[in-house]
Motif scaffolding. Structure first.
Motif, PDB file in Angstrom:
ATOM      1  N   TYR B 103      -8.469 -18.887  27.696  1.00 57.90           N
ATOM      2  CA  TYR B 103      -9.549 -19.922  27.445  1.00 57.90           C
ATOM      3  C   TYR B 103      -9.454 -20.149  26.289  1.00 57.90           C
ATOM      4  CZ  TYR B 103     -11.864 -17.008  24.199  1.00 57.90           C
ATOM      5  OH  TYR B 103     -13.079 -16.263  23.339  1.00 57.90           O
ATOM      6  N   ILE B 111     -17.777 -20.016  26.140  1.00 56.87           N
ATOM      7  CA  ILE B 111     -17.596 -18.507  26.107  1.00 56.87           C
ATOM      8  C   ILE B 111     -18.461 -18.289  27.468  1.00 56.87           C
ATOM      9  CG2 ILE B 111     -16.563 -16.217  25.292  1.00 56.87           C
ATOM     10  CD1 ILE B 111     -15.799 -18.943  22.945  1.00 56.87           C
ATOM     11  N   LEU B 112     -19.687 -18.345  26.862  1.00 54.74           N
ATOM     12  CA  LEU B 112     -20.635 -17.250  27.665  1.00 54.74           C
ATOM     13  C   LEU B 112     -20.498 -18.029  28.887  1.00 54.74           C
ATOM     14  CD1 LEU B 112     -23.218 -15.608  27.579  1.00 54.74           C
ATOM     15  CD2 LEU B 112     -24.715 -17.192  26.876  1.00 54.74           C
ATOM     16  N   ALA B 115     -17.423 -16.727  30.994  1.00 51.98           N
ATOM     17  CA  ALA B 115     -17.973 -15.779  31.261  1.00 51.98           C
ATOM     18  C   ALA B 115     -19.245 -15.192  32.107  1.00 51.98           C
ATOM     19  CB  ALA B 115     -18.467 -14.602  30.108  1.00 51.98           C
ATOM     20  N   VAL B 126     -16.423 -10.020  34.070  1.00 53.16           N
ATOM     21  CA  VAL B 126     -15.255 -10.074  32.991  1.00 53.16           C
ATOM     22  C   VAL B 126     -16.287  -8.561  31.886  1.00 53.16           C
ATOM     23  CG1 VAL B 126     -16.054 -11.042  30.936  1.00 53.16           C
ATOM     24  CG2 VAL B 126     -16.098 -12.528  32.857  1.00 53.16           C
ATOM     25  N   VAL B 129     -14.461  -9.296  26.119  1.00 57.59           N
ATOM     26  CA  VAL B 129     -13.731 -10.197  25.419  1.00 57.59           C
ATOM     27  C   VAL B 129     -12.966  -9.927  24.468  1.00 57.59           C
ATOM     28  CG1 VAL B 129     -16.086 -10.874  23.988  1.00 57.59           C
ATOM     29  CG2 VAL B 129     -14.136 -12.866  24.857  1.00 57.59           C
ATOM     30  N   LEU B 136     -10.031 -13.971  28.538  1.00 52.43           N
ATOM     31  CA  LEU B 136     -10.813 -12.390  28.845  1.00 52.43           C
ATOM     32  C   LEU B 136     -10.391 -11.753  29.453  1.00 52.43           C
ATOM     33  CD1 LEU B 136     -13.870 -15.180  30.004  1.00 52.43           C
ATOM     34  CD2 LEU B 136     -14.067 -13.572  28.151  1.00 52.43           C
TER      35      LEU B 136
END
Lengths: 276, 168
Positions: B103, B111-112, B115, B126, B129, B136
């Motif tokens: 990513y 990012i959250l 994911a 996922v 990380v 991921l």
């Protein structure tokens, strides 16, 4: 193996059937006397009923009305039992603290993954907001101070597990002392609320009782049932508010104490054995 | 001053959640909600928010709403149909494995978002990380390609596009 599974399933069904038979034929003892239902009817009739001014609590939530008014003294002592348990935990863990030794630790390296941590950052304020709603609506809908306080304590518990104890103590600065202070303030609030009507009565010079909420026949003062048109049900609002702080802080305190690494605890206990 | 901005942003979100959870908007709910939101926002400001200015950039909110609709009505439906087909198919055509998905977004919330978008769609989960390597690790029910950039094209390209516009 397969026979075992059939036996498991059979025993569960048999248990359900036998319990049903036993209940039907009063095998578990007599069912409660219908006469006691009058008590429940009386609570439901009086809990929010301005037409019975000396009996009502002015709260639509009959459970909270019972817990903090009809049998409020009982709840006060229950609260004391809970806080004695916390005092006991504090006494056992005395001297064990993380308040120093945070320098040189790479706190950000502790804990679970970035994803879990980021989700927790977002959840913590929402948990506190929702639990405050549970507590502040305790006199209106199911819930109350204890329920809200326990739910609020989930927020620091999540941070303890997902970020580590060090993060809570050194980054968020939620020390044991601040939690003890908050808990004590909550308890003081509960005690002040239970004396509020009595003090009011003494100041005005009329008859009043400890733990009195609404006006009674021979003690005609009480706390306001509503403020600006919104129900607060007199003492119920204040009990729930202060109980919320006391319970949230009490649980958080115990969670912090329990999450202190054993190595740290042993250092303190050893020192004590050698008489330092 | 910066903390005030952060607190206002978090407080606004808490206030909305408080009122929705309470299920009513009487003066009592609005007043207690505002007090709770203010206190909670102030307490959690530094934990929850890094750059409060993003609360004022309303195009982020527009992208968030667009993404919510798109995610639940297109991406989720497509993934559900695909996994249902694999379950009901007599030969159960699966080819499971763990693949690396790079990513390029910067912020933790972006990012959250990627994911959780991957995990919430059936068929992909996922499992780890790697913030330093910016990747991921995803368990995929039907590994079509293993080359990271091609996997990204298949698994997370749309999610990343929206995550960048909402949070970065």
């Amino acid at each position: 193996m397969r026979l075992g599974r059939y036996l498991q399933a059979f025993s569960l069904v048999a248990l359900a059937v036998l319990l049903a038979v036993a209940l039907t034929y009063k095998g578990l003892g007599d069912l409660p006397n219908p006469a006691v239902r009058d008590l429940a009817l009386w609570y439901l009739y009086t809990t929010l009923n301005p037409e019975v001014p000396n009996m009502t609590v002015m709260s639509p939530e009959a459970v909270t009305a019972i817990v903090w008014d009809y049998r409020g003294l009982d709840t006060l002592f229950e609260t004391m039992v809970f806080f004695l348990a916390i005092v006991g935990a504090l006494a056992i863990m005395r001297g064990i603290t993380l308040n120093e030794g945070g320098e040189g630790l790479h706190i950000e390296r502790y804990g679970l993954s970035l994803i879990t941590k980021t989700a927790t950052k977002l959840l913590v304020p929402l948990i506190i907001g929702v639990s405050a709603s549970i507590a502040l609506h305790g006199h209106l809908t199911p819930g109350g101070g204890f329920q809200g306080g326990s739910a609020a304590a989930v927020a620091p518990l999540l941070v303890l597990v997902i970020f580590s104890t060090y993060y809570v103590v050194f980054k968020l600065r939620l020390s044991e002392l601040s939690m003890i202070s908050l808990r004590t303030l909550g308890l003081m609030g509960i005690y002040m609320t239970s004396f509020a009507t009595l003090i009011l009565g003494l100041v005005i010079g009329v008859n009043a009782y400890i733990f009195q909420n609404m006006p009674k026949a021979n003690a005609f003062i009480g706390l306001p049932p509503a403020l600006g048109g919104s129900l607060i049900s007199g003492t119920l609002f204040f009990f729930n508010l202060f109980e919320f702080f006391a319970v949230a802080a009490g649980f958080t305190l115990v969670f912090i104490l329990l999450s202190i690494p054993e190595v740290k605890a042993r250092e303190v206990l050893k020192g004590e054995e050698h008489g330092h | 001053m910066e903390r005030l901005g952060k607190a206002l942003g978090v407080g606004l979100v808490v206030f909305i959640v408080y009122v929705i959870f309470s299920g009513s908007a009487s003066p009592y709910d609005l007043i207690t909600g505002a007090l709770v939101a203010g206190a909670t926002g102030f307490l959690t400001a530094n934990l929850t928010v890094d750059k409060p200015i993003k609360f004022l950039q309303l195009q982020r909110l527009a992208w968030l709403l667009t993404y919510a609709v798109r995610y639940f009505f297109i991406d989720e439906v497509k993934a559900h149909v695909d996994v249902m087909r694999r379950i009901l198919h007599p030969r159960m055509p699966i080819n499971p494995g763990i693949v690396k998905v790079p990513y390029e977004v910067q912020s933790d919330y972006a990012i959250l978002t990627i994911a959780n978008s991957i995990t919430n769609t059936p068929g992909t989960v996922v499992v780890d990380v790697d913030p330093e390597g910016k990747a991921l690790y995803v368990h995929w029910i039907d590994v079509k390609v293993t080359e990271p950039d091609k996997v990204r094209e298949e698994v997370s390209k749309v999610f990343e596009k929206f995550a960048r516009r909402i949070f970065d």
